[in-house]
Design a protein around this motif. Structure first.
Motif, PDB file in Angstrom:
ATOM      1  N   CYS A  67       0.813  -1.226   0.000  1.00  0.00           N
ATOM      2  CA  CYS A  67       0.000   0.000   0.000  1.00  0.00           C
ATOM      3  C   CYS A  67       0.845   1.275   0.000  1.00  0.00           C
ATOM      4  O   CYS A  67       0.301   2.379   0.070  1.00  0.00           O
ATOM      5  N   ASP A  68       2.169   1.115  -0.035  1.00  0.00           N
ATOM      6  CA  ASP A  68       3.102   2.262   0.017  1.00  0.00           C
ATOM      7  C   ASP A  68       2.941   3.071   1.287  1.00  0.00           C
ATOM      8  O   ASP A  68       3.079   4.301   1.283  1.00  0.00           O
ATOM      9  N   PHE A  69       2.655   2.395   2.393  1.00  0.00           N
ATOM     10  CA  PHE A  69       2.598   3.052   3.699  1.00  0.00           C
ATOM     11  C   PHE A  69       4.019   3.046   4.275  1.00  0.00           C
ATOM     12  O   PHE A  69       4.371   2.241   5.137  1.00  0.00           O
ATOM     13  N   ASP A  70       4.824   3.970   3.794  1.00  0.00           N
ATOM     14  CA  ASP A  70       6.259   3.962   4.112  1.00  0.00           C
ATOM     15  C   ASP A  70       6.554   4.195   5.584  1.00  0.00           C
ATOM     16  O   ASP A  70       7.579   3.728   6.099  1.00  0.00           O
ATOM     17  N   GLY A  71       5.691   4.926   6.272  1.00  0.00           N
ATOM     18  CA  GLY A  71       5.951   5.234   7.675  1.00  0.00           C
ATOM     19  C   GLY A  71       5.352   4.238   8.645  1.00  0.00           C
ATOM     20  O   GLY A  71       5.389   4.465   9.858  1.00  0.00           O
ATOM     21  N   LEU A  72       4.815   3.136   8.144  1.00  0.00           N
ATOM     22  CA  LEU A  72       4.145   2.143   8.992  1.00  0.00           C
ATOM     23  C   LEU A  72       4.851   0.795   8.919  1.00  0.00           C
ATOM     24  O   LEU A  72       5.059   0.257   7.826  1.00  0.00           O
ATOM     25  N   ARG A  73       5.203   0.267  10.074  1.00  0.00           N
ATOM     26  CA  ARG A  73       5.794  -1.068  10.132  1.00  0.00           C
ATOM     27  C   ARG A  73       5.281  -1.795  11.367  1.00  0.00           C
ATOM     28  O   ARG A  73       4.818  -1.183  12.331  1.00  0.00           O
ATOM     29  N   PHE A  74       5.391  -3.104  11.326  1.00  0.00           N
ATOM     30  CA  PHE A  74       4.925  -3.955  12.424  1.00  0.00           C
ATOM     31  C   PHE A  74       6.097  -4.743  12.980  1.00  0.00           C
ATOM     32  O   PHE A  74       7.020  -5.113  12.245  1.00  0.00           O
ATOM     33  N   ARG A  75       6.055  -4.995  14.279  1.00  0.00           N
ATOM     34  CA  ARG A  75       7.132  -5.739  14.926  1.00  0.00           C
ATOM     35  C   ARG A  75       6.552  -6.789  15.875  1.00  0.00           C
ATOM     36  O   ARG A  75       5.468  -6.607  16.428  1.00  0.00           O
ATOM     37  N   ALA A  76       7.257  -7.866  16.040  1.00  0.00           N
ATOM     38  CA  ALA A  76       6.811  -8.954  16.915  1.00  0.00           C
ATOM     39  C   ALA A  76       7.252  -8.699  18.352  1.00  0.00           C
ATOM     40  O   ALA A  76       8.378  -8.251  18.599  1.00  0.00           O
ATOM     41  N   GLY A  77       6.362  -8.979  19.297  1.00  0.00           N
ATOM     42  CA  GLY A  77       6.706  -8.829  20.703  1.00  0.00           C
ATOM     43  C   GLY A  77       5.478  -8.649  21.561  1.00  0.00           C
ATOM     44  O   GLY A  77       4.366  -8.459  21.065  1.00  0.00           O
ATOM     45  N   THR A  78       5.685  -8.710  22.873  1.00  0.00           N
ATOM     46  CA  THR A  78       4.589  -8.464  23.807  1.00  0.00           C
ATOM     47  C   THR A  78       4.546  -6.976  24.152  1.00  0.00           C
ATOM     48  O   THR A  78       5.529  -6.245  23.948  1.00  0.00           O
ATOM     49  N   ILE A  79       3.435  -6.547  24.688  1.00  0.00           N
ATOM     50  CA  ILE A  79       3.305  -5.146  25.099  1.00  0.00           C
ATOM     51  C   ILE A  79       4.285  -4.849  26.227  1.00  0.00           C
ATOM     52  O   ILE A  79       4.973  -3.822  26.220  1.00  0.00           O
ATOM     53  N   GLU A  80       4.367  -5.739  27.187  1.00  0.00           N
ATOM     54  CA  GLU A  80       5.225  -5.534  28.352  1.00  0.00           C
ATOM     55  C   GLU A  80       6.687  -5.395  27.976  1.00  0.00           C
ATOM     56  O   GLU A  80       7.416  -4.555  28.527  1.00  0.00           O
ATOM     57  N   SER A  81       7.150  -6.184  26.997  1.00  0.00           N
ATOM     58  CA  SER A  81       8.575  -6.196  26.659  1.00  0.00           C
ATOM     59  C   SER A  81       8.963  -5.177  25.586  1.00  0.00           C
ATOM     60  O   SER A  81      10.147  -4.983  25.314  1.00  0.00           O
ATOM     61  N   SER A  82       7.991  -4.525  24.971  1.00  0.00           N
ATOM     62  CA  SER A  82       8.283  -3.615  23.856  1.00  0.00           C
ATOM     63  C   SER A  82       8.858  -2.289  24.328  1.00  0.00           C
ATOM     64  O   SER A  82       8.399  -1.711  25.318  1.00  0.00           O
ATOM     65  N   ASP A  83       9.833  -1.815  23.594  1.00  0.00           N
ATOM     66  CA  ASP A  83      10.433  -0.502  23.841  1.00  0.00           C
ATOM     67  C   ASP A  83       9.731   0.501  22.938  1.00  0.00           C
ATOM     68  O   ASP A  83       9.971   0.547  21.735  1.00  0.00           O
ATOM     69  N   VAL A  84       8.861   1.284  23.522  1.00  0.00           N
ATOM     70  CA  VAL A  84       8.066   2.223  22.735  1.00  0.00           C
ATOM     71  C   VAL A  84       8.838   3.499  22.433  1.00  0.00           C
ATOM     72  O   VAL A  84       8.789   4.052  21.341  1.00  0.00           O
ATOM     73  N   GLY A  85       9.592   3.997  23.406  1.00  0.00           N
ATOM     74  CA  GLY A  85      10.309   5.249  23.223  1.00  0.00           C
ATOM     75  C   GLY A  85       9.369   6.434  23.252  1.00  0.00           C
ATOM     76  O   GLY A  85       8.260   6.362  23.779  1.00  0.00           O
ATOM     77  N   LYS A  86       9.809   7.542  22.694  1.00  0.00           N
ATOM     78  CA  LYS A  86       9.004   8.754  22.649  1.00  0.00           C
ATOM     79  C   LYS A  86       7.849   8.549  21.679  1.00  0.00           C
ATOM     80  O   LYS A  86       8.039   8.125  20.536  1.00  0.00           O
ATOM     81  N   VAL A  87       6.618   8.834  22.130  1.00  0.00           N
ATOM     82  CA  VAL A  87       5.451   8.592  21.296  1.00  0.00           C
ATOM     83  C   VAL A  87       4.418   9.687  21.530  1.00  0.00           C
ATOM     84  O   VAL A  87       4.326  10.250  22.627  1.00  0.00           O
ATOM     85  N   ASP A  88       3.668  10.038  20.488  1.00  0.00           N
ATOM     86  CA  ASP A  88       2.622  11.058  20.597  1.00  0.00           C
ATOM     87  C   ASP A  88       1.255  10.456  20.879  1.00  0.00           C
ATOM     88  O   ASP A  88       0.453  11.017  21.619  1.00  0.00           O
ATOM     89  N   VAL A  89       0.986   9.326  20.250  1.00  0.00           N
ATOM     90  CA  VAL A  89      -0.301   8.650  20.410  1.00  0.00           C
ATOM     91  C   VAL A  89      -0.039   7.181  20.708  1.00  0.00           C
ATOM     92  O   VAL A  89       0.744   6.529  20.010  1.00  0.00           O
ATOM     93  N   LEU A  90      -0.699   6.656  21.732  1.00  0.00           N
ATOM     94  CA  LEU A  90      -0.603   5.226  22.010  1.00  0.00           C
ATOM     95  C   LEU A  90      -1.993   4.622  21.995  1.00  0.00           C
ATOM     96  O   LEU A  90      -2.904   5.106  22.667  1.00  0.00           O
ATOM     97  N   ILE A  91      -2.149   3.557  21.205  1.00  0.00           N
ATOM     98  CA  ILE A  91      -3.415   2.844  21.057  1.00  0.00           C
ATOM     99  C   ILE A  91      -3.240   1.430  21.598  1.00  0.00           C
ATOM    100  O   ILE A  91      -2.228   0.774  21.336  1.00  0.00           O
ATOM    101  N   ALA A  92      -4.221   0.937  22.330  1.00  0.00           N
ATOM    102  CA  ALA A  92      -4.212  -0.469  22.777  1.00  0.00           C
ATOM    103  C   ALA A  92      -5.654  -0.931  22.899  1.00  0.00           C
ATOM    104  O   ALA A  92      -6.322  -0.645  23.890  1.00  0.00           O
ATOM    105  N   LEU A  93      -6.132  -1.611  21.878  1.00  0.00           N
ATOM    106  CA  LEU A  93      -7.513  -2.066  21.876  1.00  0.00           C
ATOM    107  C   LEU A  93      -7.583  -3.568  22.138  1.00  0.00           C
ATOM    108  O   LEU A  93      -6.949  -4.361  21.441  1.00  0.00           O
ATOM    109  N   HIS A  94      -8.330  -3.919  23.156  1.00  0.00           N
ATOM    110  CA  HIS A  94      -8.582  -5.318  23.519  1.00  0.00           C
ATOM    111  C   HIS A  94      -7.326  -6.050  23.977  1.00  0.00           C
ATOM    112  O   HIS A  94      -7.169  -7.244  23.744  1.00  0.00           O
ATOM    113  N   ALA A  95      -6.419  -5.317  24.616  1.00  0.00           N
ATOM    114  CA  ALA A  95      -5.278  -5.966  25.275  1.00  0.00           C
ATOM    115  C   ALA A  95      -5.799  -6.678  26.514  1.00  0.00           C
ATOM    116  O   ALA A  95      -6.527  -6.098  27.322  1.00  0.00           O
ATOM    117  N   CYS A  96      -5.408  -7.933  26.681  1.00  0.00           N
ATOM    118  CA  CYS A  96      -6.011  -8.770  27.714  1.00  0.00           C
ATOM    119  C   CYS A  96      -5.511  -8.442  29.118  1.00  0.00           C
ATOM    120  O   CYS A  96      -4.309  -8.335  29.352  1.00  0.00           O
TER     121      CYS A  96
END
Length: 380
Positions: free
Chosen positions: A220-249
């Motif tokens: 889709c040429d979404f150059d600024g979007l990528r996905f990575r494998a990992g859990t929420i707890e272990s992920s290094d988010v860093g500086k962020v403007d918007v954080l979304i978490a829908l249906h996290a258990c």
């Protein structure tokens, strides 16, 4: 009569019914306008889905001729001049009746969701199986389609309350993104509709979904979007403007909220799922024993208490927080949303701390995951 109505422009719609086989339930034919011109769209309805295909006028008449009497035994033609009904049976006899016109011509646009916030012709929707090649929403995906649109509408409202619309670049994290339905929709909305430069990543524990989503993002040429494998707890988010978490258990929602606070997010949006942490800890107050002595009601109370605690903790960190139902429960049972926008005054933050302590004491709750995470950070 179909051919004549197409020639003189009186054709409105054709419905074929009384199917002879088990596959198709009904066929609806109507004119649609596309970039390549006007066609007749065939919408085949099956038990759990719909399929569509476009034909020219001549092709359509030939196709209809082959279907009446073979796959369908009834045909109902609607024109601006009259309604015509053809009824046949398996023995080969048929009856034709004509009556006063009951329908008026409608727009030729085949975009039935033209009032929707999300563009149904977006290529990622087809790749995810939400829409057909023609941009029509599949029958078994309409709940998901409504959920996507409702979320983007909600996001727009929340963005207007934040300082993010004045920024040229926005960093977004989607924690526990699953198949990426909302991730793609958010990215396209921010870039295409709002004209922002966006750096966005989705976090998902299942590597197969991560690989599939990355392939769609590239196609889709979404150059600024990528996905990575990992859990929420272990992920290094860093500086962020918007954080979304829908249906996290369960407490994964708390982990996600903490990542947003820690990353300095201006906007945190979560839709909690599977509230397990608080219920075993609740000591039912004497005044509520008549109500909370029932397991189902105690479970609902535990969900409300959990999300109230999260909202108060967000308030204590300087977020103006609201908890609301963002879509009807008929579309998804997990429909409560916690939305937090940075910028709460100091006095309100102090009040949130006091209210949290009172709530915790009232129900005899010993610990709560987000409180522990925030406490550990302050202790460093």
């Amino acid at each position: 009569m179909i051919e004549e109505s197409l020639k003189d422009g009186s054709f409105i719609r054709l419905t074929l019914g009384k199917p002879m086989g088990d596959r198709f339930k009904k066929l609806i034919v109507r004119p649609v306008e596309t970039k390549k011109g006007v066609f007749l769209q065939f919408r085949f309805r099956e038990e759990a889905r719909e399929t569509t295909k476009n034909f020219t006028g001549a092709e359509a008449v030939k196709e209809i001729d082959s279907l009446i009497g073979t796959l369908f035994l009834s045909a109902h033609l609607f024109t601006s001049a009259s309604d015509v009904q053809l009824e046949a049976n398996k023995k080969g006899s048929s009856r034709l009746s004509k009556s006063t016109a009951t329908k008026k011509p409608s727009s030729l646009s085949h975009d039935r969701e033209k009032q929707s916030t999300v563009n149904p012709k977006s290529s990622y929707l087809e790749a995810l199986g939400i829409t057909t090649q023609n941009g029509d929403v599949r029958a078994n995906q309409r709940d998901k389609w409504r959920q996507i649109n409702r979320f983007i509408e909600t996001l727009d409202s929340l963005l207007s309350k934040s300082d993010l619309l004045s920024k040229e670049e926005i960093v977004v994290a989607d924690m526990g993104c699953g198949k990426g339905y909302l991730t793609f929709a958010i990215y396209e909305h921010l870039t295409e509709k709002l004209g922002k430069a966006v750096k966005m990543f989705g976090v998902e524990v299942r590597e197969s979904l991560v690989d599939a989503c990355n392939e769609i993002a590239v196609s889709c040429d979404f150059d600024g979007l990528r996905f990575r494998a990992g859990t929420i707890e272990s992920s290094d988010v860093g500086k962020v403007d918007v954080l979304i978490a829908l249906h996290a258990c369960d407490t994964a929602t708390d982990d996600a909220i903490f990542k947003g606070i820690e990353g300095g997010a201006s906007l945190i949006v979560t839709a909690p799922c599977c509230h397990k942490e608080i219920r075993p800890q609740i000591t039912v107050p004497e005044s509520l024993r008549g109500m909370l002595g029932h397991g189902t009601l105690l479970e609902r109370e535990a969900e409300s208490v959990t999300d109230s605690m999260r909202a108060l903790l967000l308030g204590s960190e300087g977020y103006e927080t609201s908890v609301f139902e963002f879509i009807s429960s008929e579309h998804t049972p997990k429909n409560n949303m916690i939305a937090a926008v940075a910028g709460l005054a100091r006095g309100h933050r102090v009040r949130a701390v006091e209210d949290f302590a009172k709530l915790k004491a009232f129900y005899g709750i010993g610990k709560q995951r987000l409180e522990e995470l925030l406490g550990a950070r302050k202790a460093l």
